[in-house]
Scaffold this motif. Structure first.
Motif, short mmCIF file in Angstrom:
data_model
loop_
_atom_site.label_atom_id
_atom_site.label_comp_id
_atom_site.label_asym_id
_atom_site.label_seq_id
_atom_site.Cartn_x
_atom_site.Cartn_y
_atom_site.Cartn_z
N LYS A 130 54.26 43.61 -26.37
CA LYS A 130 54.71 44.40 -25.23
C LYS A 130 55.55 43.52 -24.32
CE LYS A 130 53.09 47.09 -21.30
NZ LYS A 130 54.08 48.15 -21.46
N ARG A 131 56.74 44.06 -23.93
CA ARG A 131 57.57 43.31 -22.97
C ARG A 131 57.35 43.92 -21.59
NH1 ARG A 131 62.04 40.10 -22.55
NH2 ARG A 131 62.66 40.09 -24.73
N PHE A 132 57.22 43.02 -20.60
CA PHE A 132 57.12 43.54 -19.23
C PHE A 132 57.83 42.59 -18.27
CE2 PHE A 132 53.31 41.12 -20.20
CZ PHE A 132 53.21 40.24 -19.13
N PRO A 133 58.25 43.10 -17.12
CA PRO A 133 58.96 42.26 -16.15
C PRO A 133 57.97 41.33 -15.43
CG PRO A 133 59.35 44.61 -15.76
CD PRO A 133 58.19 44.49 -16.70
N VAL A 134 58.42 40.11 -15.19
CA VAL A 134 57.63 39.16 -14.41
C VAL A 134 58.50 38.74 -13.23
CG1 VAL A 134 56.47 36.93 -14.39
CG2 VAL A 134 56.43 38.35 -16.47
N LEU A 135 57.98 38.92 -12.01
CA LEU A 135 58.79 38.62 -10.83
C LEU A 135 58.22 37.41 -10.11
CD1 LEU A 135 59.25 42.23 -9.36
CD2 LEU A 135 60.46 41.12 -11.24
N GLY A 136 59.12 36.45 -9.84
CA GLY A 136 58.71 35.31 -9.03
C GLY A 136 59.02 35.60 -7.58
N VAL A 137 57.94 35.68 -6.74
CA VAL A 137 58.13 36.14 -5.36
C VAL A 137 57.31 35.31 -4.37
CG1 VAL A 137 58.61 38.50 -6.08
CG2 VAL A 137 56.25 37.81 -5.60
N SER A 138 57.54 35.60 -3.06
CA SER A 138 56.68 35.06 -1.99
C SER A 138 55.68 36.14 -1.60
CB SER A 138 57.52 34.73 -0.76
OG SER A 138 58.65 33.98 -1.10
N PRO A 139 54.59 35.77 -0.89
CA PRO A 139 53.59 36.79 -0.49
C PRO A 139 54.21 37.93 0.32
CG PRO A 139 52.70 34.60 -0.18
CD PRO A 139 54.13 34.40 -0.56
N ASP A 140 55.28 37.64 1.10
CA ASP A 140 55.93 38.69 1.90
C ASP A 140 56.39 39.88 1.05
OD1 ASP A 140 55.57 37.45 4.27
OD2 ASP A 140 57.70 37.15 4.74
N TYR A 141 56.67 39.57 -0.23
CA TYR A 141 57.18 40.61 -1.13
C TYR A 141 56.24 41.81 -1.15
CZ TYR A 141 59.01 42.79 -5.39
OH TYR A 141 59.54 43.66 -6.30
N PHE A 142 54.93 41.52 -1.14
CA PHE A 142 53.94 42.62 -1.26
C PHE A 142 53.89 43.46 0.00
CE2 PHE A 142 52.32 38.90 -3.73
CZ PHE A 142 52.85 39.33 -4.93
N ALA A 143 54.15 42.81 1.14
CA ALA A 143 54.19 43.56 2.39
C ALA A 143 55.42 44.48 2.41
CB ALA A 143 54.22 42.60 3.58
N ILE A 144 56.54 43.93 1.94
CA ILE A 144 57.76 44.74 1.93
C ILE A 144 57.60 45.94 1.01
CG2 ILE A 144 60.21 44.74 1.27
CD1 ILE A 144 60.26 41.75 2.05
N ASN A 145 56.93 45.75 -0.14
CA ASN A 145 56.83 46.82 -1.13
C ASN A 145 55.51 47.59 -1.08
OD1 ASN A 145 59.38 46.73 -2.85
ND2 ASN A 145 58.80 44.58 -2.70
N ASN A 146 54.75 47.40 -0.01
CA ASN A 146 53.51 48.15 0.19
C ASN A 146 52.54 48.01 -0.98
OD1 ASN A 146 54.50 49.20 2.63
ND2 ASN A 146 55.59 50.80 1.50
N LEU A 147 52.42 46.78 -1.52
CA LEU A 147 51.46 46.55 -2.60
C LEU A 147 50.19 45.95 -2.01
CD1 LEU A 147 53.93 45.08 -5.23
CD2 LEU A 147 52.47 47.09 -5.58
N THR A 148 49.06 46.60 -2.28
CA THR A 148 47.79 46.07 -1.77
C THR A 148 46.84 45.82 -2.94
OG1 THR A 148 47.11 48.33 -1.36
CG2 THR A 148 47.91 47.10 0.53
N ILE A 149 45.94 44.89 -2.71
CA ILE A 149 45.11 44.40 -3.83
C ILE A 149 43.98 45.38 -4.11
CG2 ILE A 149 43.15 43.03 -2.97
CD1 ILE A 149 45.92 41.71 -5.24
#
Lengths: 415, 227
Positions: A130-149
């Motif tokens: 399976k191929r999937f995207p891997v993104l190298g980011v800073s923690p701010d990325y999750f705030a910008i994109n509304n991702l919560t754990i």
């Protein structure tokens, strides 16, 4: 002249010849119905795309590498992309750019900022590779994109500082890779480097043009190693407020131009795009599509109009004696003209109203097949009413003029 | 006595191809208010043309026409339409009712084109006058020939015209119905309206005060009925 009496008579004439009138206006009904349904589909598409883009947040900005002529039509998915798990090294966005933008003293209106190094990898799963995207980011990325754990923990600044080989999974990706098993603590081989899964995000709204639920996230410092890239594919920024977006856009340009030592701003090797820019690009595309389809639908209005002209000419010759009589009892040329115009317009307007109803039903019925809601606006209905009235006027003029010019004596003698 | 119609030297020439057809030639005609006039003549004698000119549906090629003392030869089409609406009531041989329209609707037709106060009650009045009060809401195709002509007369009367012009009004009716229609015209005339009837039937013409005879576009006889 008392028009309400004439309108009343015309309506009666239309309803007496029910079948004939219905067949005559069928072209108009179909034309208006297609305009209504197509325009409402267009509106529906526009709103559903807008919703997705605005889900990103109206205060979000994206910096993409490369100068793009006409940046308004630019879409981030077309930015320099990656192949085989590593990025093309042509990107002009550096770590220094992110750090200088992150300086809150110089850029007080930036709330969150994260670079993104976009890579992908292939892993073996129970159901094959399976191929999937891997993104190298800073923690701010999750705030910008509304991702919560949802489970485990998220990336933090120390992971970035250390270049830790840790990884957080999008919700769907976690399910795809591990099924019901708990992925926390598992290791994944990303392009030759072992990463430890430390968390899984909650399902997030599909926003913008990517699906955050099928991606994996690693610290950008680790991504630089793994994907052998020193530069970012994108820089994502969230402004403190929607209203500062335009001025912030200019500030970001200034800083990056300075970093890249470019004097002439028209030679910039990057582009700053706001959600509004993407929105207006999408809007202009859907507008072009909608007006193209409406133009096609208008052809059936034209055909319908010719049908109206035809039946009005028949009506004029059928009613030659009536026209003579009306002139004898005091109708002026203009009164006869108006009478036949009113009849033509009442016919097309009736067709228009039936068409609006039909178009509305088509739009409603298609809703369940499309996955978005077609939107019938007041303006669309106004457009349909206006168009059907215009068709009546335009195609009614010739028969009406012909009727009004009849000589009353000849008309009265007509057999 | 007041002359409601005064015509001097009226001619009408139709151009058909290269030939000119003379329909009326130098006709002088004076009609007094309240008269009951019959116009007779064989077909092609010009009686219908004269009728159309009197009724302002057609213009003379030459001559002067005074209607109630006013020269109408030079009026534009809209003014003529207005005069037809207000001053003249037409009755035709073919009735010319609107199909699928009620008696009331037919009678109200002229009120679309001219101002009339209380038009509905006036309509009921004239419908009663022609004896069709029980058929107000019948449509025209539910009526007999005699009834249809009564509706046409009611329609001619509704605007209170000074002149009633009837073109062969009994031409499509049997003799009994014809007499009823003529009686109706006499009644209308007795109330003051000027009535002009075109006919080729002597017994119809006999009811008029005066009969003029046309032949080849000229008046060849003008006789008062000595009562």
């Amino acid at each position: 002249m008392r028009y309400w009496l004439l309108i009343n008579q015309s309506l009666k004439a239309i309803f007496v010849n029910k079948v004939r009138s219905l067949l005559t206006v069928l072209g108009i009904v179909i034309g208006i119905a297609s305009i209504i349904s197509l325009v409402s589909l267009g509106e529906g598409v526009k709103v559903s795309i807008s919703d997705r883009i605005l889900a990103l947040g109206a205060s979000n900005l994206t910096v993409v590498p490369g100068a793009v002529a006409g940046a308004r039509t630019l879409d981030p998915t077309k930015a320099p992309s990656q192949t085989r798990g590593f990025t093309l090294s042509t990107s002009s966005l550096t770590e220094k750019d992110v750090q200088s933008l992150a300086d809150r003293k110089r850029h007080p209106h930036i709330k969150y900022i994260s670079g993104e190094i976009t890579g992908s990898t292939i892993v073996k799963t129970d159901r094959g590779d399976k191929r999937f995207p891997v993104l190298g980011v800073s923690p701010d990325y999750f705030a910008i994109n509304n991702l919560t754990i949802e489970r485990g923990r998220s990336l933090d600044q120390s992971h970035v500082d250390e270049g830790a080989n840790v990884l957080v999974l999008g919700n769907q990706l976690a399910a795809d890779l591990y099924g019901n098993r708990d992925p926390i603590g598992a290791t994944l081989n990303i392009e030759g480097t072992e990463y430890e899964v430390i968390g899984v995000f909650k399902p997030a709204e599909e926003s913008g043009l990517a699906n955050p639920n099928i991606q994996a996230y690693i610290p950008y410092t680790s991504a630089m190693e793994t994907f052998n890239s020193l530069n970012f594919n994108f820089i994502y920024i969230q402004a403190t407020d929607e209203s500062v977006v335009p001025s912030l856009k200019q500030d970001i340009r200034k800083t990056l131009l300075k970093n890249h030592q470019i004097q002439n701003s028209s030679l910039a090797d990057f582009t700053v795009i706001s959600s509004g820019d993407i929105l207006s690009a999408v809007d202009s595309i859907t507008d072009i599509l909608t007006s193209m389809l409406t133009g096609i639908a208008a052809i059936s209005l034209l055909v319908g109009g010719i049908g109206i002209m035809n039946i009005m000419l028949v009506s004029v010759s059928e009613r030659t004696r009536e026209i003579g009589l009306r002139k004898a009892v005091g109708a002026r040329t203009v009164d006869i003209l108006n009478q036949f115009l009113i009849e033509a317009v009442l016919l097309t307007l009736t067709g228009g109203i039936l068409g609006i109803a039909l178009g509305f039903m088509i739009a409603r019925a298609s809703e369940s097949y499309l996955g978005f809601t077609p939107i019938v606006t007041f303006n669309t209905i106004l457009l349909a009413v206006g168009a059907s009235t215009m068709v009546g006027l335009v195609f009614g003029v010739y028969p009406a003029v012909k009727a009004s010019r009849l000589n009353p004596i000849d008309a009265l003698r007509y057999e | 006595m007041e002359h409601i119609i005064e015509m001097k030297g009226i001619s009408k020439v139709y151009k058909t191809g290269d030939e000119d057809t003379v329909a009326l030639q130098d006709v002088d005609l004076t009609v007094t208010r309240g008269e009951f006039l019959a116009i007779m003549g064989p077909s092609g004698s010009g009686k219908s043309t004269l009728m159309h000119i009197i009724g302002l549906l057609d213009r003379p090629t030459a001559g002067q026409y005074l209607l109630e003392g006013r020269d109408v030869s030079r009026l534009n089409d809209s003014s003529l339409a207005r005069l037809r609406n207000q001053k003249i009531g037409f009755v035709f041989q073919q009735f010319n009712l609107l199909p699928r329209t009620t008696v009331l609707g037919n009678v109200l037709l002229p009120t679309i084109y001219g101002r009339l106060k209380n038009s509905r009650s006036r309509a009921f009045e004239v419908i009663e006058e022609v004896g069709l009060s029980d058929r107000v809401n019948h449509t025209s195709n539910q009526l007999s020939g005699g009834q249809m002509q009564r509706v046409a007369i009611a329609r001619a009367l509704i605007m209170n015209p000074d002149i009633i012009l009837a073109d062969e009004p009994t031409g499509n009716l049997d003799s009994k119905r014809s007499l009823e229609i003529i009686d109706l015209f006499k009644k209308i005339n007795s109330r003051g309206a000027t009535v002009i009837i075109i006919t080729h039937e002597e017994h119809i013409a006999r009811n008029a005060n005066r009969t003029i005879r046309l032949l080849d576009g000229k008046i060849v006889a003008n006789a008062e009925r000595i009562a």
